[in-house]
Design an enzyme around this catalytic site. Structure first.
Site, mmCIF file in Angstrom:
data_model
loop_
_atom_site.group_PDB
_atom_site.id
_atom_site.type_symbol
_atom_site.label_atom_id
_atom_site.label_comp_id
_atom_site.label_asym_id
_atom_site.label_seq_id
_atom_site.Cartn_x
_atom_site.Cartn_y
_atom_site.Cartn_z
ATOM 1 N N GLN B 126 0.890 -1.313 -0.132
ATOM 2 C CA GLN B 126 -0.119 -0.207 0.207
ATOM 3 C C GLN B 126 0.641 0.657 0.246
ATOM 4 O O GLN B 126 1.530 1.463 1.169
ATOM 5 C CB GLN B 126 -0.574 -0.346 1.343
ATOM 6 C CG GLN B 126 -1.463 0.899 2.017
ATOM 7 C CD GLN B 126 -2.478 1.309 2.414
ATOM 8 O OE1 GLN B 126 -2.099 0.951 3.613
ATOM 9 N NE2 GLN B 126 -4.277 1.396 2.666
ATOM 10 N N TYR B 128 0.138 5.452 0.385
ATOM 11 C CA TYR B 128 -0.307 6.383 1.422
ATOM 12 C C TYR B 128 0.690 6.836 2.069
ATOM 13 O O TYR B 128 0.687 8.356 1.328
ATOM 14 C CB TYR B 128 -1.215 5.538 2.443
ATOM 15 C CG TYR B 128 -2.497 4.984 1.404
ATOM 16 C CD1 TYR B 128 -2.459 4.667 0.675
ATOM 17 C CD2 TYR B 128 -3.606 4.650 2.626
ATOM 18 C CE1 TYR B 128 -4.441 4.371 0.215
ATOM 19 C CE2 TYR B 128 -5.362 4.623 2.267
ATOM 20 C CZ TYR B 128 -5.000 4.005 1.020
ATOM 21 O OH TYR B 128 -6.376 3.382 0.584
ATOM 22 N N SER B 129 1.306 6.742 2.842
ATOM 23 C CA SER B 129 1.472 8.157 3.677
ATOM 24 C C SER B 129 2.973 8.231 3.125
ATOM 25 O O SER B 129 3.320 7.527 1.916
ATOM 26 C CB SER B 129 2.623 7.453 4.952
ATOM 27 O OG SER B 129 1.274 6.491 5.952
ATOM 28 N N GLU B 244 -10.905 -1.958 6.059
ATOM 29 C CA GLU B 244 -9.960 -2.468 6.747
ATOM 30 C C GLU B 244 -9.970 -2.605 8.011
ATOM 31 O O GLU B 244 -9.697 -3.728 8.452
ATOM 32 C CB GLU B 244 -8.603 -1.519 7.232
ATOM 33 C CG GLU B 244 -7.808 -2.270 7.062
ATOM 34 C CD GLU B 244 -6.340 -0.798 6.777
ATOM 35 O OE1 GLU B 244 -5.590 -0.528 7.385
ATOM 36 O OE2 GLU B 244 -6.408 0.798 6.364
ATOM 37 N N GLU B 382 -5.332 8.580 17.089
ATOM 38 C CA GLU B 382 -5.382 10.435 17.692
ATOM 39 C C GLU B 382 -6.616 10.526 16.010
ATOM 40 O O GLU B 382 -7.083 11.200 16.621
ATOM 41 C CB GLU B 382 -4.906 11.526 17.174
ATOM 42 C CG GLU B 382 -3.822 11.182 19.177
ATOM 43 C CD GLU B 382 -3.196 10.116 18.930
ATOM 44 O OE1 GLU B 382 -2.280 9.413 18.076
ATOM 45 O OE2 GLU B 382 -3.558 9.232 20.343
#
Lengths: 350, 394
Positions: B126, B128-129, B244, B382
């Protein structure tokens, strides 16, 4: 039909709606106990735990639906002891037919039963002929002064247990008090009190088993009540965060408060899960399975109740301390659980 | 009385259990039950065994070649997988990119990719970040510029789990800098063998190589590898995040590691110290077991609601938060129970011999270190609370 835990029966929604309309708004002051009891009887709520041919749903889960509504609306009543424990215990016994009349009176509200949960003082039972004689005391019986019958566990001279449903005539009320949770409690005293064999519901190992069921049923129903009270606190706190403005913005816009509020709602979510699970297993054949579910529920709900009640006051700020705000009433209602059954450390000590 | 599962579901559980006990290689099972982490080969072997039984895409509906399990069957299936010591199926393909392809993909994408996911012919990761886009994922900068029949991709992804072992990567890329930043994002499937991709390892502080930084330098990606419309990437990503987190097997891990904790307490050098006779330790263990039970049943309650087609509570954020903390707390208790025996993790003198082979205790502290990731990944806890607060408070 197989009944699945977490799959509500259609009747539950109807029951909750009926009670939601019947009971006073959560934020309004509690209704007079006697009037409330009459309303509950009228609605059929006191019978839901009983067999179907006695007007009930024969279902411990339905009982906890009622308890949750009572908790949610802050209603003070002897429902847990009278309807959730004693009436259902009587229906479980092999000689249930003999107590059908009493169950009918418990269901229509004309009689009230209580449970003497604290066994910290001796209560001696001696038997002579067909008569049983009780000597001793029971402390802080919820609705002990108002009840027509009190369920007590006594001990005979050979140390075996006896379960007795003592009629009002057999004991005297020594001291009546109001608890921090708003519920009345009474100390009752038996002195050479004679009761007939028909009042003895079980003896020996059978009495112990039944008494353990009573404790679990009381605790599990009180946890369902707590889920209702916590639901109200979470709703009130969320509403307050949305309307109260400081520094030019609603409190709900501050992340530190958002996250605390989410944790409250998450704790409530888990509590609802375990309370439904415990209610579903209350009538299980396997005592160990039931015990495990009730202990887990005790632990989970206790932790959540402490967190939610304390944080509700904190997030309300000063107004949360005021007696005119309903928050404090639900805060105090949630104290019954740890004070009667012990806090979350108790179920861990096994 | 009521029950948690129906007789049909109990029968299904028995079927899954007997399949696993018959097919799972014993050495793999033993390694997993003693806290080992599965290798790429382990996952390939096991996924192909499942695939042969028609369970390679066990969370998929029948129309895409899955068994069409109900949500509760899926829960039971995963519970059995974990308790039996089978490796978890690689989530990036089966559970993450596949549902997005099913929902937003073209017919050609479905026909090409889905069968290769169930057989694990394609091992996915994946993208993404990015260094500048962690929690604030929508500010990602990896650019994909249209050039005829291709997108030219330039940029950097980070924390890409198993990129060094993957055949394909699904990426969120920026196709527009106009308007709302979420609206300029697209969902692109990229073959890891394409020229211009560089994978560099990032070693985590437990000493393992799971994650990487992945660089894209003028990487040419055919336009038919775009999933959904250009600019629809954020919608795909949000859909994936939902998929997910519901029933992501978190409690299965906890139950397995709690069972291991009790086994370790009862055998070898540890048994002489009798850790379970310490009432404070026993109380901690009881508390953890009760928390795992409560979270596990909350998962089941959400799945029952899903099965009825009802929306109840906030399943995704709550299960992520509860599960991730429990992972960490179970591992922490294991480590504290071991005490000094958790200290040795490798042999002095630079030998490469894994200490695992000498002592099962050696993986406990590193796994505890490694699992600090759970409260960070997949949307930090968070961020989960932000999402929940938005839904509860507006």
């Amino acid at each position: 039909m197989s009944d699945l835990i977490f799959v509500p029966r259609e009747e539950y929604g109807l029951l909750a709606d009926t009670l939601g309309r019947l009971l006073p708004e959560p934020s309004s002051p509690p209704k007079d106990c006697k009037a409330l009891w009459a309303d509950l009887a009228q609605s059929g709520a006191l019978a839901v735990g009983l067999p179907e041919d006695e007007g009930g749903l024969d279902d411990a889960r339905a009982v906890s639906v009622v308890a949750e509504q009572l908790g949610k609306h802050g209603a003070v009543s002897p429902f847990v002891g009278s309807s959730a424990v004693v009436a259902r215990l009587l229906a479980k016994l092999p000689f249930a037919a003999a107590t059908a009349d009493l169950r009918a009176r418990l269901a229509d509200g004309s009689a009230v039963a209580a449970v003497a949960l604290l066994s910290d003082r001796p209560l001696h039972v001696t038997q002579a002929g067909g008569k049983f004689t009780l000597n001793g005391a029971r402390r802080l019986v919820p609705f002990g002064a108002e009840a027509d019958h009190v369920l007590v566990e006594g001990v005979s001279s050979d140390k075996s247990r006896l379960l007795v449903l003592a009629p009002k005539s057999s004991y005297r009320v020594e001291r009546a008090v109001i608890g921090v949770d708003g519920c009345p409690y009474a100390d009752i005293v038996f002195s050479d009190s004679a009761v007939g064999g028909e009042h003895v519901l079980g003896a020996g190992a059978e009495a112990e088993r039944l008494w353990a069921w009573c404790g679990d049923a009381y605790l599990a129903t009180l946890c369902a009540d707590a889920v209702g009270a916590m639901t109200t606190l979470v709703r009130m706190t969320g509403d307050y965060l949305k309307v109260r403005r400081q520094f030019g913005a609603p409190l709900s816009s501050y992340q530190v408060l958002q996250h605390r509020f989410v944790d409250m709602d998450m704790a409530l979510t888990e509590s609802r899960t375990v309370a439904e699970w415990a209610a579903g297993l209350l009538d299980a054949d396997d005592d160990r399975e039931r015990r495990q579910a009730v202990a887990t529920t005790h632990f989970t709900v206790m932790r959540a109740a402490t967190k939610i009640s304390q944080d509700s006051v904190q997030l309300h700020g000063g107004i949360g301390m005021a007696q005119e705000t309903a928050v404090g009433r639900y805060f105090k209602r949630l104290l019954a659980l740890p004070l009667i059954f012990g806090d979350e450390d108790i179920p861990l000590a096994v | 009385m009521a029950t948690l599962f129906s007789p049909e579901e109990d029968a299904f559980r028995a079927e899954v259990r007997s399949f696993i006990s018959e097919k799972l290689p014993a050495d793999l099972r033993d390694r997993m039950l003693s806290g080992g982490r599965p290798t790429r080969d382990d996952k390939v072997v096991w996924t192909r065994i499942l695939h042969q039984r028609g369970w390679g895409g066990y969370s998929w509906p029948k129309e895409f070649g899955g068994p069409g399990f109900t949500p509760v069957q899926r829960y039971i299936f995963e519970d059995e997988i974990w308790q039996a010591g089978a490796p978890e199926v690689v989530p990036f393909g089966m559970k993450m990119v596949a549902p997005v392809i099913m929902k937003f993909g073209t017919v050609a994408q479905k026909e090409y990719f889905l069968p290769r996911i169930t057989s694990l012919e394609h091992y996915w990761c994946q993208g993404y970040s990015e260094p500048g886009a962690g929690s604030d994922l929508a500010s990602l900068k990896t650019r994909a510029v249209r050039d005829g029949d291709h997108y030219i991709v330039n940029g950097q992804k980070i924390w890409t789990t198993e990129a060094h072992e993957a055949d394909w990567i699904f990426c969120l890329v920026r196709t527009s800098t106009q308007g709302r930043k979420q609206d300029g994002i697209s969902f692109l499937l990229i073959d890891m063998r394409t020229p211009g991709i560089t994978v560099r390892p990032i070693i985590t502080f437990d000493g393992s190589h799971e994650i990487n930084e992945t660089w894209f330098e003028n990487v040419r990606v055919p336009v038919e590898n775009l999933v959904g419309e250009e600019g629809q990437g954020w919608t795909c990503a949000k859909y994936l995040l939902e998929k997910e987190r519901l029933n992501f097997g978190g409690m299965g891990f906890c139950k397995r590691e709690l069972a291991r904790l009790k086994r370790l307490a009862a055998e070898g050098a540890l048994a002489e110290r009798r850790p379970l006779d310490n009432p404070l330790f026993k109380a901690r263990l009881n508390a953890l077991e009760m928390r795992v039970r409560a979270a596990d049943l909350t998962n089941l309650r959400f799945l029952r609601a899903e099965q009825r087609g009802e929306a109840v509570g906030l399943p995704a954020p709550y299960l992520k938060v509860l599960g991730s903390h429990l992972h960490q707390d179970v591992l922490e208790l294991q480590m504290r129970m071991l005490g000094p025996d958790a200290l040795p993790v490798s042999l002095a003198g630079g030998g490469n011999e894994p200490l695992d082979a000498i002592s099962e205790y050696a993986n406990v502290a590193p796994t505890y270190c490694n699992y600090r990731k759970t409260t960070i990944y997949a949307g930090s806890n968070e961020i989960q609370r932000n999402i929940a607060a938005k839904s509860l408070l507006g």
